[in-house]
Every structure is written in structure tokens, then in C-alpha cells.
Enzyme design. Structure first.
Site, PDB file in Angstrom:
ATOM      1  NE  ARG A 164      33.400  37.957  44.812  1.00 24.61           N
ATOM      2  CZ  ARG A 164      33.915  36.675  44.537  1.00 24.61           C
ATOM      3  NH1 ARG A 164      33.377  35.609  44.945  1.00 24.61           N
ATOM      4  NH2 ARG A 164      34.983  36.451  43.833  1.00 24.61           N
ATOM      5  CB  SER A 253      36.512  44.101  42.761  1.00 22.91           C
ATOM      6  OG  SER A 253      38.081  43.457  42.448  1.00 22.91           O
ATOM      7  CD  GLU A 353      32.705  42.319  44.226  1.00 22.09           C
ATOM      8  OE1 GLU A 353      33.198  42.012  45.356  1.00 22.09           O
ATOM      9  OE2 GLU A 353      33.113  41.609  43.193  1.00 22.09           O
TER      10      GLU A 353
END
Length: 357
Positions: A164, A253, A353
Site C-alpha cells: 500500500r 478497509s 490506509e
């Protein structure tokens, strides 16, 4: 080029947080970015690129110039015996890109179906799901350096992809120029992606192995699923687990799955035998952040109008209404409370995130 003022952003972020852009420009081509640079009132201003608004938490009105990414288009760039090279505009929705490649006979992205957001955001976040990450299918991208106005191309090794993570999530340093070694250069707040190309391997091979996928395969009685079948299974799995942002505001998420050493994992397993974990190729072990949050008792809980989704503790949701929406402050207060709980119980720091603006 039209500069729109005081633009409501609630329809353009999937959390449904009420906020405004003080200035907004719709970007439909690379030429529009050059116009932004040439405008005296915009050229020296900080900017914020807005794609699908699926990975952001707005904590107030956005003061940087909002560049609303709307560059469209799909095309087959090249076909070789080993791969299809396809290109998509940065403003295309990611899921539409996955569906387009499959409809046209170019499989390889199906495991990443239904990931929210736009194509331009995909390499920034190095999105991934069910055993496939963007870096596994990435060929190159085009971008514009907003400091110099120069267009440049980056190959995979220059994007510094990580879990990520990418070069686009770190602060800028030296000038971005064609052919330069950009692997150690941060391009956040500097470069704007306009087009992304994908290398889809031939012959196609399915990526299976995740428990949810294996269950679907067994239920269907299919030994060798094709790409469309995997695409449909992924869509079914995600829809069953994750709320539709059109119905319940969320940013997908919310936390990254943390990685630990094998020794740390062994220690945690001794205390928590049921912890969900996955060995990684580099020898580390990935832990399921949703399981950690659930184990701390947060599933279904709320702080103000920010809540933890009942079906998946990894997802934070908007429990407000369009007229009385959750605030970014409430979302971050909940997120910090969850981080504290997980750290106190497991000694693990969860990393969000979404980009907090």
C-alpha cells in the site's frame, strides 16, 4: 479551464463527509494540468488530486486547489506472445477498468475487482486483493510534474512499490525528469498521474489460494475457473463483506494489515491461538487487522456518528445522514481509539490506509 469556487465535496467522497473545496478544477487531459500551472492564481498553490474519493477522510474544507481527475479512455497498446499491454485514463473507475479488460479478452486484473477508486489512484496506493497487487500487473505510467510542467514516464522499478505504498505517497525532493532515477524520490504533492498501463501476462493463469476463493470454487464444483468466474466470485465475496458506499458511507478497509517477524507472530499465537495470519515471501508474517480490531471488541461500536461495520471490523462507516453527516474528526477519533486498543492488547500499531485531508 474553469476554476469552480466553494464546491461541495460530500458527493465526491465515499465516506459522505460534508466539506467544500475552496477552488476546484476538472482535469480532462494533460493539457488541463499545464493550464493550471500557467494560471497566476494557481501556479504556486498547493494542490490535492481527487479521483473517486474512496480513500480519503476530509477533516475540514480543502484549502489546496482540488484537481478533479476526469481523464478517460481505454486502449490496447500492444499485444505480444507473452502479454497484453493495456492503458487506461487516470479518471476511469478502477472496477470499470477491470471489467473492460475482461470484456475485451485481456484477463489478469480480475482478483482486484470492485476495489473502489480511480485508475490514477491505483499505483499511488499499490492496491491489491486476493493475492494480486497492482505492481504484479503494472507496466508504466505517465504523469506531469506540476513544478516544471514536464511530462514523464515511470516504469515499475521507479515507482518504489511497497505494501500500500509507492513513490507518490512520499514528499518531493529533486526534479522529476524523463530518464532520471526516481526510485528514491518522493512525488507526493508534485506529480499528477494521467495514464496507467498494465502488463497482463499470456498465457493467463488463475490466482487462487485465498480461503474465500477456495470455498467458492468448491461450492461451484469448478476445478479450473476462468477469469470471468473469478471476477464474479470476487464481486460476490466483496459485496457480502463490505458496505456499498452509496448506501453506507465508508472508505473501504481503513487500516493496513500489519506485518511482524516470525518470532513476534509465534509470541502472539501463544497468547491468541486463533489469530489470522499469512506467511509472506520475504519471511515476515502478515496479520489480519480486522481480526485484531474484532478481538478488541470494536465490531459494531461507535463514537459519535463514526462506527465500526458490523460485518467487517476493518471498515469504519458513516452512521449519520446526508443532512447530519459524520465529521472527519469523529472518524479519526474512532480510528485513534481503535489503534490504542490494538496496541495495548497486542503491541501492534495499526496504520490507516486513507489519506487524511
Amino acid at each position: 479551464m474553469v476554476v469552480e469556487k466553494n464546491v461541495p465535496l460530500q458527493p465526491w467522497n465515499t465516506f459522505g463527509i460534508a466539506a467544500r473545496a475552496l477552488s476546484l478544477v476538472r482535469i480532462q487531459s494533460a493539457a488541463d494540468l499545464l493550464q493550471v500551472r500557467a494560471a497566476p492564481e494557481l501556479c504556486d498553490a498547493p494542490f490535492f488530486v481527487l479521483g473517486g474519493g474512496s480513500n480519503i477522510v476530509l477533516t475540514g474544507d480543502v484549502k489546496p486547489v482540488v484537481l478533479k481527475m476526469e481523464i478517460k479512455g481505454f486502449r490496447l497498446v500492444q499485444e505480444t506472445p507473452k502479454a497484453w499491454i493495456v492503458e487506461a485514463g487516470a479518471g476511469e473507475l478502477w472496477h470499470d477498468c477491470v471489467a473492460w479488460t475482461l470484456r475485451n479478452g485481456y484477463p489478469g486484473l480480475e482478483n482486484m475487482a470492485l476495489i473502489p477508486g480511480t485508475v490514477g489512484a491505483a499505483p499511488v496506493q499499490n492496491i491489491g486483493a486476493y493475492g494480486v497487487e497492482l505492481q504484479d500487473r503494472f507496466e508504466s505510467l505517465d504523469a506531469v510534474d506540476m513544478r516544471t510542467g514536464q511530462s514523464f514516464t515511470l516504469m515499475a522499478e521507479q515507482c518504489a512499490f511497497g505494501y500500500r505504498d509507492s513513490v507518490f505517497k512520499h514528499g518531493a525532493s529533486t526534479p522529476a525528469v524523463q530518464g532520471a532515477d526516481l526510485r528514491n524520490m518522493g512525488l507526493a504533492g508534485r506529480a499528477v498521474i494521467t495514464h496507467v498501463r498494465f502488463r497482463l501476462p499470456r498465457p493467463w493463469q488463475p490466482v487462487l489460494g485465498y480461503l474465500d476463493l477456495e470455498r467458492r470454487r468448491e461450492q461451484a464444483g469448478v476445478d479450473s475457473p476462468d477469469a470471468w468466474q473469478i471476477f464474479e466470485w470476487i464481486c460476490e465475496i466483496r459485496r457480502a463483506k463490505l458496505p456499498d458506499p452509496a448506501v453506507v458511507g465508508n472508505a473501504g478497509s481503513f487500516f493496513k494489515n500489519p506485518t511482524v517477524t516470525p518470532e513476534q507472530c509465534t509470541d502472539i499465537i501463544a497468547r491468541e491461538p486463533k489469530i489470522v495470519h499469512y506467511p509472506m515471501p520475504d519471511g515476515s508474517v502478515k496479520l489480519a487487522a480486522g481480526w485484531l480490531i474484532d478481538a478488541c471488541g470494536w465490531r459494531g461500536k461507535s463514537i459519535g456518528k463514526a462506527g465500526v461495520y458490523e460485518k467487517q471490523a476493518l471498515v469504519l462507516v458513516n452512521r449519520g445522514t446526508e443532512q447530519d453527516s459524520v465529521t472527519g474528526g469523529e472518524v479519526m477519533t474512532l480510528a485513534k481509539a481503535i489503534q490504542t486498543s490494538v496496541y495495548e492488547r497486542f503491541g501492534i500499531r495499526l496504520e490507516p490506509e486513507p489519506v487524511v485531508v
